[in-house]
Design an enzyme around this catalytic site. Structure first.
Site, PDB file in Angstrom:
ATOM      1  N   THR A  41      31.133  39.443  43.385  1.00  0.00           N
ATOM      2  CA  THR A  41      30.048  39.428  44.285  1.00  0.00           C
ATOM      3  C   THR A  41      28.557  39.632  43.617  1.00  0.00           C
ATOM      4  O   THR A  41      27.603  39.474  44.093  1.00  0.00           O
ATOM      5  CB  THR A  41      30.319  40.201  45.429  1.00  0.00           C
ATOM      6  OG1 THR A  41      30.665  41.455  45.109  1.00  0.00           O
ATOM      7  CG2 THR A  41      31.333  39.558  46.363  1.00  0.00           C
ATOM      8  N   HIS A  46      29.980  48.024  39.260  1.00  0.00           N
ATOM      9  CA  HIS A  46      29.464  49.316  39.455  1.00  0.00           C
ATOM     10  C   HIS A  46      30.525  50.515  39.355  1.00  0.00           C
ATOM     11  O   HIS A  46      31.510  50.272  39.277  1.00  0.00           O
ATOM     12  CB  HIS A  46      28.725  49.202  40.722  1.00  0.00           C
ATOM     13  CG  HIS A  46      29.480  48.904  41.954  1.00  0.00           C
ATOM     14  ND1 HIS A  46      30.034  49.687  42.498  1.00  0.00           N
ATOM     15  CD2 HIS A  46      29.447  47.702  42.645  1.00  0.00           C
ATOM     16  CE1 HIS A  46      30.854  49.125  43.540  1.00  0.00           C
ATOM     17  NE2 HIS A  46      30.280  47.801  43.694  1.00  0.00           N
ATOM     18  N   HIS A  49      33.996  50.613  40.872  1.00  0.00           N
ATOM     19  CA  HIS A  49      35.143  49.850  40.200  1.00  0.00           C
ATOM     20  C   HIS A  49      35.764  50.528  39.123  1.00  0.00           C
ATOM     21  O   HIS A  49      36.515  50.249  38.437  1.00  0.00           O
ATOM     22  CB  HIS A  49      34.487  48.439  39.579  1.00  0.00           C
ATOM     23  CG  HIS A  49      33.813  47.549  40.532  1.00  0.00           C
ATOM     24  ND1 HIS A  49      32.664  47.107  40.718  1.00  0.00           N
ATOM     25  CD2 HIS A  49      34.692  46.912  41.502  1.00  0.00           C
ATOM     26  CE1 HIS A  49      32.512  46.211  41.671  1.00  0.00           C
ATOM     27  NE2 HIS A  49      33.413  46.053  42.046  1.00  0.00           N
ATOM     28  N   LYS A  83      33.825  46.567  55.338  1.00  0.00           N
ATOM     29  CA  LYS A  83      32.517  46.167  55.426  1.00  0.00           C
ATOM     30  C   LYS A  83      32.077  46.106  56.969  1.00  0.00           C
ATOM     31  O   LYS A  83      32.890  45.733  57.876  1.00  0.00           O
ATOM     32  CB  LYS A  83      32.372  44.875  54.679  1.00  0.00           C
ATOM     33  CG  LYS A  83      32.524  44.709  53.222  1.00  0.00           C
ATOM     34  CD  LYS A  83      31.128  45.381  52.661  1.00  0.00           C
ATOM     35  CE  LYS A  83      31.542  45.005  51.181  1.00  0.00           C
ATOM     36  NZ  LYS A  83      32.399  45.671  50.559  1.00  0.00           N
ATOM     37  N   ARG A  87      29.447  39.504  54.742  1.00  0.00           N
ATOM     38  CA  ARG A  87      28.708  39.554  53.551  1.00  0.00           C
ATOM     39  C   ARG A  87      27.852  37.984  53.250  1.00  0.00           C
ATOM     40  O   ARG A  87      27.916  37.033  54.045  1.00  0.00           O
ATOM     41  CB  ARG A  87      29.793  39.418  52.642  1.00  0.00           C
ATOM     42  CG  ARG A  87      30.589  40.559  52.149  1.00  0.00           C
ATOM     43  CD  ARG A  87      31.468  40.590  50.986  1.00  0.00           C
ATOM     44  NE  ARG A  87      32.016  41.878  50.637  1.00  0.00           N
ATOM     45  CZ  ARG A  87      32.766  41.802  49.866  1.00  0.00           C
ATOM     46  NH1 ARG A  87      33.351  40.756  49.171  1.00  0.00           N
ATOM     47  NH2 ARG A  87      33.527  42.964  49.585  1.00  0.00           N
ATOM     48  N   GLN A 172      44.399  36.859  49.484  1.00  0.00           N
ATOM     49  CA  GLN A 172      44.775  37.731  48.457  1.00  0.00           C
ATOM     50  C   GLN A 172      46.192  37.880  48.562  1.00  0.00           C
ATOM     51  O   GLN A 172      46.728  37.989  47.705  1.00  0.00           O
ATOM     52  CB  GLN A 172      44.156  39.081  49.121  1.00  0.00           C
ATOM     53  CG  GLN A 172      44.349  40.178  47.983  1.00  0.00           C
ATOM     54  CD  GLN A 172      43.470  41.531  48.317  1.00  0.00           C
ATOM     55  OE1 GLN A 172      42.395  41.365  48.672  1.00  0.00           O
ATOM     56  NE2 GLN A 172      44.048  42.512  47.805  1.00  0.00           N
ATOM     57  N   ASP A 193      41.147  50.865  50.876  1.00  0.00           N
ATOM     58  CA  ASP A 193      40.755  49.754  51.589  1.00  0.00           C
ATOM     59  C   ASP A 193      41.419  48.520  51.634  1.00  0.00           C
ATOM     60  O   ASP A 193      41.382  47.679  52.409  1.00  0.00           O
ATOM     61  CB  ASP A 193      39.007  49.716  51.471  1.00  0.00           C
ATOM     62  CG  ASP A 193      38.787  49.438  50.255  1.00  0.00           C
ATOM     63  OD1 ASP A 193      39.462  49.515  49.133  1.00  0.00           O
ATOM     64  OD2 ASP A 193      37.763  48.769  50.059  1.00  0.00           O
ATOM     65  N   LYS A 228      27.911  58.419  49.289  1.00  0.00           N
ATOM     66  CA  LYS A 228      28.676  57.434  48.510  1.00  0.00           C
ATOM     67  C   LYS A 228      28.571  57.601  47.033  1.00  0.00           C
ATOM     68  O   LYS A 228      27.644  57.846  46.510  1.00  0.00           O
ATOM     69  CB  LYS A 228      28.320  56.140  49.302  1.00  0.00           C
ATOM     70  CG  LYS A 228      29.025  55.437  50.233  1.00  0.00           C
ATOM     71  CD  LYS A 228      28.933  53.948  50.139  1.00  0.00           C
ATOM     72  CE  LYS A 228      29.499  53.489  51.588  1.00  0.00           C
ATOM     73  NZ  LYS A 228      28.670  52.366  52.060  1.00  0.00           N
ATOM     74  N   LYS A 231      26.235  55.597  44.316  1.00  0.00           N
ATOM     75  CA  LYS A 231      24.996  54.871  44.906  1.00  0.00           C
ATOM     76  C   LYS A 231      23.719  55.700  45.004  1.00  0.00           C
ATOM     77  O   LYS A 231      24.034  57.233  44.935  1.00  0.00           O
ATOM     78  CB  LYS A 231      25.259  54.685  46.269  1.00  0.00           C
ATOM     79  CG  LYS A 231      26.321  53.631  46.709  1.00  0.00           C
ATOM     80  CD  LYS A 231      25.576  52.313  46.954  1.00  0.00           C
ATOM     81  CE  LYS A 231      27.024  51.501  46.995  1.00  0.00           C
ATOM     82  NZ  LYS A 231      26.708  49.964  47.357  1.00  0.00           N
ATOM     83  N   THR A 232      22.695  55.276  44.318  1.00  0.00           N
ATOM     84  CA  THR A 232      21.290  56.055  44.787  1.00  0.00           C
ATOM     85  C   THR A 232      20.592  55.256  45.705  1.00  0.00           C
ATOM     86  O   THR A 232      20.935  54.274  45.959  1.00  0.00           O
ATOM     87  CB  THR A 232      20.620  56.427  43.340  1.00  0.00           C
ATOM     88  OG1 THR A 232      20.216  54.922  43.088  1.00  0.00           O
ATOM     89  CG2 THR A 232      21.502  56.846  42.381  1.00  0.00           C
TER      90      THR A 232
END
Length: 409
Positions: A41, A46, A49, A83, A87, A172, A193, A228, A231-232
């Site tokens: 996506t 990041h 993963h 989520k 998306r 999936q 998740d 999280k 993440k920044t």
RNA sequence: GGGGAGGUUCCCGAGUGGCCAAAGGGGCCAGACUGUAAAUCUGUUGGCUUACGCCUUCGAAGGUUCGAAUCCUUCUCUCCCCA
């Protein structure tokens, strides 16, 4: 217990699995073909993963056969799991491009020349699916009632869930089915998740093929401060150096909370478990040093040893450690001629990644956070000239941690 | 298809003609304290400008007005109820 499973548990990769004794037996029996999915996506993986990537690497080390599945087909839909908002839809081209760059990054963790490791794209079998056939063969095995009981869908029912997203679980599950049929894949791993989707795939395989497969999930990694992972405010920490500079990547890990060091070493490096625990148990100067080890080891894996050295040396140069070199610091080249006339500090700061605008630079100076070299900037009208150049460069500081190197050419 | 409620600055959320670049909270950034940590306290938080000030922003496009985030019209998206 099987050594591979033991390692995953010890290092914090184990949240839950479908049937531990079956999984254990499977791993004992021989090389297991397993898979984890990655959604293309975005153009880069990041930090989120990293856990599945490390888990795959560990399993491969024990001789098991990984399949990295890029969701080129499913990414066009979007997974509602975890989520809260719908998306964005991606175009086919975007997904393709993203998938290409993900492959390179995954290759840093999995050796595709060993253990028959595979990299597949589910667009291969999803793109050509016939709707009617799919409903007849696959769709009829799914109960909407049951799907609605899943936590991930429940949440989305409050805010809205589109039909195509609702179908994600079927796709999936179908992936798992295909991978088992074509490649003998009997284990799916993923974040917690994904539990619902993994179990659904397992059920589907049991019904259609009467075969037993397993699922294993990793805990959702959280930071001790509750924020999280990875993440920044500026966005996620990416593995692609073009999106997150190596120096920034290094610094992110260099600055993790004390309480997270041990856990992160086990999850995000290949250092022996005992060593990770020992490092994480340190205090004061010792824990600080352990953070550098964490940052260095991980940076080395993602960006290579040379880049990791540069980043570490740059950090040391900046924070006064030994063996420093400024080479890895974020930098910008400025012609000497420009300095002849002098450059206003505001303009100079705004040019760098330290400040997004002159207004921000002004605030930084007002707050006493800006420095040119060793001199704190107190006047926003100050002009930076050739006099401020040392060894052909000027070091700008924003706060104590953010540095920028102006190279005079 | 019918009815209702809404879309505000990074996020949540006030604001219902000028005192609004827009309360409050969160986050972010900076200062103090430290260990490049956490916690705490302080300041700051659209852009340009030395400054007066100018410009852009309150879902989108038009309109009313000296003046609109606030009023009107159309469009669009989200949520809720009914079918």
């Amino acid at each position: 217990m099987n050594p591979a499973l033991k390692v995953l548990k010890e290092r914090g990769f184990f949240q839950q699995c479908t049937d531990e004794s079956i999984l254990n037996g499977m791993l004992e029996k021989g090389e297991v073909r397993f898979y984890a999915g990655f959604d293309p996506t975005g153009p880069s993986l990041h930090c989120g993963h990293l856990v599945p990537l490390f888990a795959m690497a560990h399993l491969q080390k024990f001789g098991h056969k990984p399949i990295a599945l890029v969701g080129g087909g499913t990414a066009r839909i979007g997974d509602p799991s975890g989520k809260t908002e719908m998306r964005k839809m991606l175009t086919v081209e975007q997904v393709k491009e993203n998938a290409e760059s993900l492959k390179k990054q995954i290759a840093r963790f999995i050796r595709f020349d060993e253990n028959e490791a595979l990299l597949l794209d589910n667009a291969e079998w999803l793109a050509s699916l016939n709707y009617i056939d799919f409903l007849r063969e696959i769709g009829r095995h799914f109960s909407v009632n049951k799907m609605l009981t899943f936590e991930s869908y429940k949440k989305r029912l409050e805010t809205g869930l589109s039909f195509i997203e609702f179908n994600y679980q079927l796709l999936q599950s179908y992936d798992f089915l295909i991978l088992r049929r074509r490649y003998g894949c009997t284990l799916q791993i993923g974040g917690d998740d994904q539990w619902g989707n993994i179990v659904a795939g397992m059920d589907l395989i049991r019904r259609l093929d009467s075969a037993e497969v397993c699922g294993l999930t990793f805990p959702l990694v959280t930071r001790s401060d509750g924020k999280k992972m990875g993440k920044t405010e500026k966005g996620a920490i990416f593995l692609d150096a073009a999106m997150t500079p190596v120096y920034d990547f290094f610094q992110y890990w260099r600055n993790v909370a004390d309480a997270d060091v041990g856990k992160f070493l086990k999850l995000y490096t290949f250092l022996p478990t005992a060593e990770c625990d020992a490092l994480g148990a340190r205090t004061d100067a010792g824990i600080n040093e352990a953070k550098e080890i964490l940052a260095y080891e991980l940076t080395k894996i993602i960006h290579g040893e040379e880049e990791a050295d540069k980043a570490r040396n740059a950090a040391r140069a900046v924070f006064g450690g030994s063996g420093g070199s400024r080479e890895g610091m974020p930098s910008l080249e400025i012609p000497a001629a420009e300095l002849e006339n002098g450059i206003n500090v505001l303009d100079l700061f705004a040019k760098t990644s330290l400040c997004a605008s002159k207004g921000e630079a002004r605030r930084l100076i007002a707050g006493g956070g800006a420095s040119v070299g060793e001199t704190k900037v107190t006047d926003e009208k100050m002009t930076v000239t050739a006099d401020d150049v040392t060894d052909g460069e000027i070091i700008l500081k924003a706060g104590k941690k953010r540095f920028f190197r102006i190279i005079v050419v």
